[in-house]
Design a protein around this motif. Structure first.
Motif, PDB file in Angstrom:
ATOM      1  N   TRP A  33      -3.374  18.865   5.537  1.00  0.00           N
ATOM      2  CA  TRP A  33      -4.036  17.725   6.181  1.00  0.00           C
ATOM      3  C   TRP A  33      -3.520  17.483   7.589  1.00  0.00           C
ATOM      4  O   TRP A  33      -4.239  16.892   8.415  1.00  0.00           O
ATOM      5  CB  TRP A  33      -3.839  16.469   5.339  1.00  0.00           C
ATOM      6  N   ALA A  93      -0.029   8.022   1.892  1.00  0.00           N
ATOM      7  CA  ALA A  93      -0.853   9.133   1.422  1.00  0.00           C
ATOM      8  C   ALA A  93       0.000  10.168   0.688  1.00  0.00           C
ATOM      9  O   ALA A  93      -0.432  10.747  -0.315  1.00  0.00           O
ATOM     10  CB  ALA A  93      -1.582   9.781   2.593  1.00  0.00           C
ATOM     11  N   SER A 107      -9.514   7.167  -4.964  1.00  0.00           N
ATOM     12  CA  SER A 107     -10.168   6.614  -3.771  1.00  0.00           C
ATOM     13  C   SER A 107     -10.604   5.174  -3.977  1.00  0.00           C
ATOM     14  O   SER A 107     -10.779   4.427  -3.007  1.00  0.00           O
ATOM     15  CB  SER A 107     -11.372   7.489  -3.389  1.00  0.00           C
ATOM     16  N   GLU A 143      -8.728  17.361  -1.632  1.00  0.00           N
ATOM     17  CA  GLU A 143      -7.854  16.887  -2.700  1.00  0.00           C
ATOM     18  C   GLU A 143      -8.146  17.617  -4.008  1.00  0.00           C
ATOM     19  O   GLU A 143      -7.223  17.989  -4.748  1.00  0.00           O
ATOM     20  CB  GLU A 143      -8.052  15.375  -2.887  1.00  0.00           C
ATOM     21  N   GLN A 155      -5.652   2.548  -1.128  1.00  0.00           N
ATOM     22  CA  GLN A 155      -6.218   2.450   0.213  1.00  0.00           C
ATOM     23  C   GLN A 155      -6.042   3.739   1.017  1.00  0.00           C
ATOM     24  O   GLN A 155      -6.884   4.061   1.857  1.00  0.00           O
ATOM     25  CB  GLN A 155      -5.560   1.285   0.965  1.00  0.00           C
ATOM     26  N   SER A 156      -4.945   4.460   0.796  1.00  0.00           N
ATOM     27  CA  SER A 156      -4.671   5.659   1.580  1.00  0.00           C
ATOM     28  C   SER A 156      -5.436   6.874   1.080  1.00  0.00           C
ATOM     29  O   SER A 156      -5.331   7.953   1.666  1.00  0.00           O
ATOM     30  CB  SER A 156      -3.169   5.968   1.559  1.00  0.00           C
ATOM     31  N   SER A 157      -6.182   6.727   0.004  1.00  0.00           N
ATOM     32  CA  SER A 157      -6.999   7.823  -0.523  1.00  0.00           C
ATOM     33  C   SER A 157      -8.459   7.565  -0.172  1.00  0.00           C
ATOM     34  O   SER A 157      -8.991   6.493  -0.466  1.00  0.00           O
ATOM     35  CB  SER A 157      -6.830   7.931  -2.039  1.00  0.00           C
ATOM     36  N   GLU A 158      -9.106   8.542   0.464  1.00  0.00           N
ATOM     37  CA  GLU A 158     -10.472   8.367   0.950  1.00  0.00           C
ATOM     38  C   GLU A 158     -11.414   9.339   0.254  1.00  0.00           C
ATOM     39  O   GLU A 158     -11.045  10.470  -0.062  1.00  0.00           O
ATOM     40  CB  GLU A 158     -10.528   8.593   2.460  1.00  0.00           C
ATOM     41  N   VAL A 159     -12.653   8.877   0.043  1.00  0.00           N
ATOM     42  CA  VAL A 159     -13.666   9.720  -0.601  1.00  0.00           C
ATOM     43  C   VAL A 159     -14.002  10.932   0.268  1.00  0.00           C
ATOM     44  O   VAL A 159     -14.339  12.000  -0.233  1.00  0.00           O
ATOM     45  CB  VAL A 159     -14.939   8.902  -0.900  1.00  0.00           C
ATOM     46  N   SER A 160     -13.881  10.773   1.592  1.00  0.00           N
ATOM     47  CA  SER A 160     -14.208  11.872   2.502  1.00  0.00           C
ATOM     48  C   SER A 160     -13.271  13.062   2.321  1.00  0.00           C
ATOM     49  O   SER A 160     -13.602  14.181   2.729  1.00  0.00           O
ATOM     50  CB  SER A 160     -14.141  11.383   3.952  1.00  0.00           C
ATOM     51  N   ARG A 161     -12.106  12.840   1.720  1.00  0.00           N
ATOM     52  CA  ARG A 161     -11.148  13.918   1.495  1.00  0.00           C
ATOM     53  C   ARG A 161     -11.246  14.500   0.086  1.00  0.00           C
ATOM     54  O   ARG A 161     -10.356  15.241  -0.343  1.00  0.00           O
ATOM     55  CB  ARG A 161      -9.720  13.411   1.722  1.00  0.00           C
ATOM     56  N   SER A 180       0.834  -1.205   0.000  1.00  0.00           N
ATOM     57  CA  SER A 180       0.000   0.000   0.000  1.00  0.00           C
ATOM     58  C   SER A 180       0.866   1.252   0.000  1.00  0.00           C
ATOM     59  O   SER A 180       1.774   1.399   0.825  1.00  0.00           O
ATOM     60  CB  SER A 180      -0.915   0.003   1.228  1.00  0.00           C
TER      61      SER A 180
END
Length: 218
Positions: free
Chosen positions: A183, A46, A114, A128, A118-124, A43
Motif C-alpha cells: 500500500w 490501518a 470496512s 485486502e 474507519q481506517s478500512s475502506e471499501v475501495s481497498r 480509531s
C-alpha cells in the motif's frame, strides 16, 4: 475420481462446522469484540486493522483444518480414499476445498472491516482480499501438512497447535510487512505478492515431503 474427493471434502467441512455460516459468525464475533473494546473509543490504525485481519484468518484456518482432519480421522475417510487414489491427490483436494471456503469468508470479513473500522475502506477491498487469499493459501498448506504429521502421533489434538503456531510466525511477520509495503509503494508492488507466493510454495512443498515421509513409515 478427483471430483468425488472434492465433494467428500465439502461434506466434511459441512459436518465439522455447520458450513460457512459458522465460520462467518465466528469471524464477526471476534471483530465485534475488538470494535466494541477499542474502535468505539480510539480509531485503530490501518496497520493494526490488518494485523487483526491476519489474526482472524489464522484462527479460521486453524479451526477449519483441525476440524476437517478430525472428522476425516473419525470416519476413516483418508484411509478408505487411499485405496482408490494417491495421497498427493487427497492432500491437494483437502487444501483446495478449505482454501475456497476460507476465501469466501475472507471476502465477507473484509467488507465487515470496512463497516466497523474507519481506517478500512471499501475501495481497498481488492488488495485486502488478495493478501487475505494468499495468506490463507499458505496457512492451509501449513495446517494440512502438519496435520499429516500429527496423525502419526498419539497426541493428535495437541501436536497440531504446537507445530502450527511457531511455523506461522514467519508468515505473519513477513506477510504483514509485505502487505504494508504494497500500500505504501506506488503502482502494483509485485514483490509483496511474490513473497507470499513463495511462502505458499514453501509450505505446499513441505506438505509433499511429509506425504513421502509418512508413506515410507507406513
Amino acid at each position: 475420481m478427483f471430483l468425488k474427493i472434492l465433494k467428500k471434502e465439502f461434506l466434511l467441512i459441512g459436518r465439522s462446522l455447520g458450513g460457512l455460516v459458522s465460520l462467518l459468525s465466528l469471524s464477526l464475533c471476534v471483530l465485534f469484540i475488538f470494535y466494541s473494546a477499542i474502535e468505539v473509543n480510539e480509531s485503530l490504525s490501518a496497520r493494526s486493522v490488518r494485523g487483526l485481519k491476519w489474526a482472524i484468518i489464522f484462527l479460521l484456518n486453524f479451526i477449519l483444518v483441525g476440524q476437517s482432519l478430525w472428522e476425516e480421522r473419525e470416519s476413516g475417510g483418508w484411509t478408505a480414499s487411499l485405496a482408490h487414489t494417491s495421497a498427493a491427490y487427497l492432500y491437494l483436494a483437502k487444501c483446495a476445498v478449505i482454501w475456497v471456503c476460507t476465501n469466501i469468508v475472507n471476502a465477507a470479513l473484509i467488507l465487515s472491516f470496512s463497516v466497523f473500522f474507519q481506517s478500512s475502506e471499501v475501495s481497498r477491498f481488492g488488495g485486502e482480499w488478495l493478501f487475505a487469499c494468499l495468506g490463507s493459501l499458505s496457512l492451509v498448506f501449513l495446517g494440512v501438512s502438519l496435520g499429516l504429521i500429527a496423525e502419526e502421533s498419539r497426541l493428535k489434538e495437541i501436536v497440531l497447535p504446537l507445530l502450527q503456531v511457531p511455523f506461522s510466525i514467519p508468515l505473519f511477520l513477513f506477510g504483514l510487512e509485505a502487505e504494508e509495503r504494497f500500500w505504501l509503494e506506488p503502482g502494483f508492488y509485485w514483490k509483496s505478492v511474490l513473497l507470499l507466493l513463495f511462502f505458499s510454495l514453501f509450505y505446499g512443498t513441505m506438505g509433499g515431503l511429509f506425504i513421502e515421509i509418512t508413506k515410507k513409515e507406513s
